[in-house]
Design a protein around this motif. Structure first.
Motif, PDB file in Angstrom:
ATOM      1  N   ARG A  91       0.879  -1.176   0.000  1.00  0.00           N
ATOM      2  CA  ARG A  91       0.000   0.000   0.000  1.00  0.00           C
ATOM      3  C   ARG A  91       0.916   1.226   0.000  1.00  0.00           C
ATOM      4  O   ARG A  91       2.114   1.108   0.238  1.00  0.00           O
ATOM      5  CB  ARG A  91      -0.931   0.030   1.226  1.00  0.00           C
ATOM      6  N   GLU A 132      -7.717  -2.088   7.057  1.00  0.00           N
ATOM      7  CA  GLU A 132      -7.217  -2.684   5.816  1.00  0.00           C
ATOM      8  C   GLU A 132      -6.690  -4.092   6.079  1.00  0.00           C
ATOM      9  O   GLU A 132      -5.487  -4.337   6.029  1.00  0.00           O
ATOM     10  CB  GLU A 132      -6.116  -1.817   5.200  1.00  0.00           C
ATOM     11  N   SER A 135      -4.174  -5.466   3.594  1.00  0.00           N
ATOM     12  CA  SER A 135      -2.782  -5.014   3.701  1.00  0.00           C
ATOM     13  C   SER A 135      -2.039  -5.799   4.776  1.00  0.00           C
ATOM     14  O   SER A 135      -0.853  -6.133   4.614  1.00  0.00           O
ATOM     15  CB  SER A 135      -2.732  -3.515   4.022  1.00  0.00           C
TER      16      SER A 135
END
Length: 474
Positions: A91, A132, A135
């Motif tokens: 990311r 997230e 991630s």
């Protein structure tokens, strides 16, 4: 024989090559922009750093590049790069001005050994863990920005105490706080083993050497955070040596042989060598001045001219806290603006108030250092935002110090290059004092009573509006 320093800043990447006597031979820089996809976010694709590095290196003559024997690293502190096992970012990198984790600071209840800001790696990773999950699953390493660059060049997976201690995930000594990592639910294996900033951290890969036009196999030093690198490059080597840096943010640091006592609002971090330093960190220096310049539609030369040639508007105050503030307020919800505007207020008066507001914010940080027991009557001066003599005089008057400009325009990059030279065995820690660059006295306090009165009003005004900031953040 020469040594290359890479300084990965927030808004630009700088390179400097120094010779075997520590003298800068050449330098260059490439600017880039921070991405703000949502209010309060501050991100960048790390590949932008890589492209900037390749472009910057290509500007050096072949003869200069071929003479490089070691590379050292300096990097913006606090942010984080999540990558897979091969160093590919999963990311965008999250950077220190980011405030998305503001509501998550309850995981660091007071008192803390160091102030915790939302743009530090700890709060940012806590946010990623909550928002997230993809991630988290893809990540293998949580690295500091300069450590990602070193890995990209073929170096070892490592970090150093000067960077680790500023993540809000480590002890003041830099050692990872495993109990805290467990409590936050962050995998301990994400965090690289620590090595001294001047330790060897791998060698330049063939692929990276070709991309940069450097000899393959060049030694890579572990490196350090940009503030300790700037201190090293500026010649701070002994207890009590002090430095003011003015860039996007501002730092005032004082070197210490022993670990300083904890003081609310001040940081106590490890230096690039075996010292410590106490630091006041102010977030709104260049970032605030650049914003005001843009709002007022100034070119920089005209901004300086109008600000310092116009009459001072004594009732006008500018609070520069556009991104919150650390020292001394520890208030990420703080905000900025002018108070005291009238219909007849000129652009020049508004620009002057902005310069004074930034100087006053630096003074508030220095006052905290003085209250901690450090005596600071002179500061070495570094940073791209501190060149204009009128600005320097305002700083000297506001801070009540002598300012000594360091004869080193790229202090952090030079400090990084020095670390490369130590890692290669060319220098030792005992050589650093002799390598300190010259410094010239450029300003001293002139006892400006009216400026002192405006500073007192600035402090009073902040105290009056601070409760309003808290309401805005709810």
């Amino acid at each position: 024989m020469s040594f290359l320093g890479i300084d990965l800043g927030t808004g630009s990447l700088k390179l400097a090559i120094i010779d075997d006597e520590g003298r800068e031979q050449c330098s260059t820089s490439i600017a880039y922009a921070i991405d703000t996809p949502h209010p309060g976010w501050a991100e960048i694709d790390p590949l932008i750093w890589w492209r900037a590095l390749c472009e910057a290196a290509a500007r050096f003559p072949d003869a200069q590049r071929s003479a490089v024997r070691a590379i050292g690293f300096s990097g913006q502190m606090h942010g984080v790069v999540l990558s897979d096992a091969h160093g590919n970012a999963v990311r965008p990198a999250m950077l220190w001005p980011d405030t998305r984790a503001l509501s998550l600071l309850d995981a660091w209840p007071a008192p803390q050994p160091n102030p915790v800001a939302p743009g530090m790696a700890g709060p940012l990773l806590r946010w990623v863990a909550l928002h997230e999950p993809q991630s988290i699953l893809a990540a293998r390493w949580a690295m500091q920005p300069k450590d990602w660059v070193r890995l990209k060049l073929g170096g070892a997976i490592a970090s150093d105490p000067s960077d680790a201690c500023a993540t809000a995930l480590a002890e003041p000594s830099g050692a990872w706080d495993r109990a805290l990592l467990d409590r936050l639910g962050l995998p301990g294996e994400w965090f690289a083993p620590l090595a001294p900033s001047y330790a060897a951290g791998g060698t330049l890969s063939d692929e990276a050497a070709q991309a940069l036009g450097l000899p393959a196999g060049v030694l890579l030093a572990t490196g350090a955070g940009d503030t300790p690198c700037a201190a090293l490059g500026s010649g701070l080597t002994g207890d009590g040596d002090a430095l003011l840096t003015t860039g996007t943010g501002g730092q005032i640091l004082v070197l210490a042989t022993d670990e300083p006592d904890a003081v609310p609002g001040l940081h106590r971090y490890r230096a690039a060598t075996d010292h410590w330093y106490r630091m006041a960190a102010m977030q709104n220096v260049g970032v605030a001045l650049e914003a005001v310049r843009g709002w007022l539609s100034y070119e920089w030369q005209h901004a300086y001219r109008d600000a310092f040639e116009s009459d001072v508007s004594p009732g006008l105050t500018f609070l520069p806290y556009l991104t919150g503030e650390r020292t001394p307020w520890l208030n990420p919800a703080a905000r900025g603006g002018w108070l005291g505007l009238a219909l007849g207020t000129s652009r020049g008066a508004m620009m002057r108030a902005a310069f004074e507001g930034v100087a006053f914010s630096l003074r508030a940080g220095l006052d905290s250092i003085r209250q901690s027991g450090a005596r600071v009557s002179a500061l070495r001066l570094a940073g791209g935002g501190s060149v204009d003599p009128r600005w320097r005089q305002l700083l000297a008057n506001a801070l009540q110090v002598e300012l000594h400009a360091v004869d080193c325009p790229n202090a952090a990059a030079r400090g990084a290059a020095l670390l490369g030279g130590i890692a290669a065995g060319h220098w030792h820690a005992g050589d650093l004092a002799a390598l300190a660059p010259a410094a010239t006295r450029v300003a001293g306090p002139q006892g400006d009573a009216q400026l002192a009165a405006r500073y007192a009003r600035f402090i009073d005004l902040y105290g009056r509006v601070e409760p309003w900031f808290a309401q805005l953040s709810r």
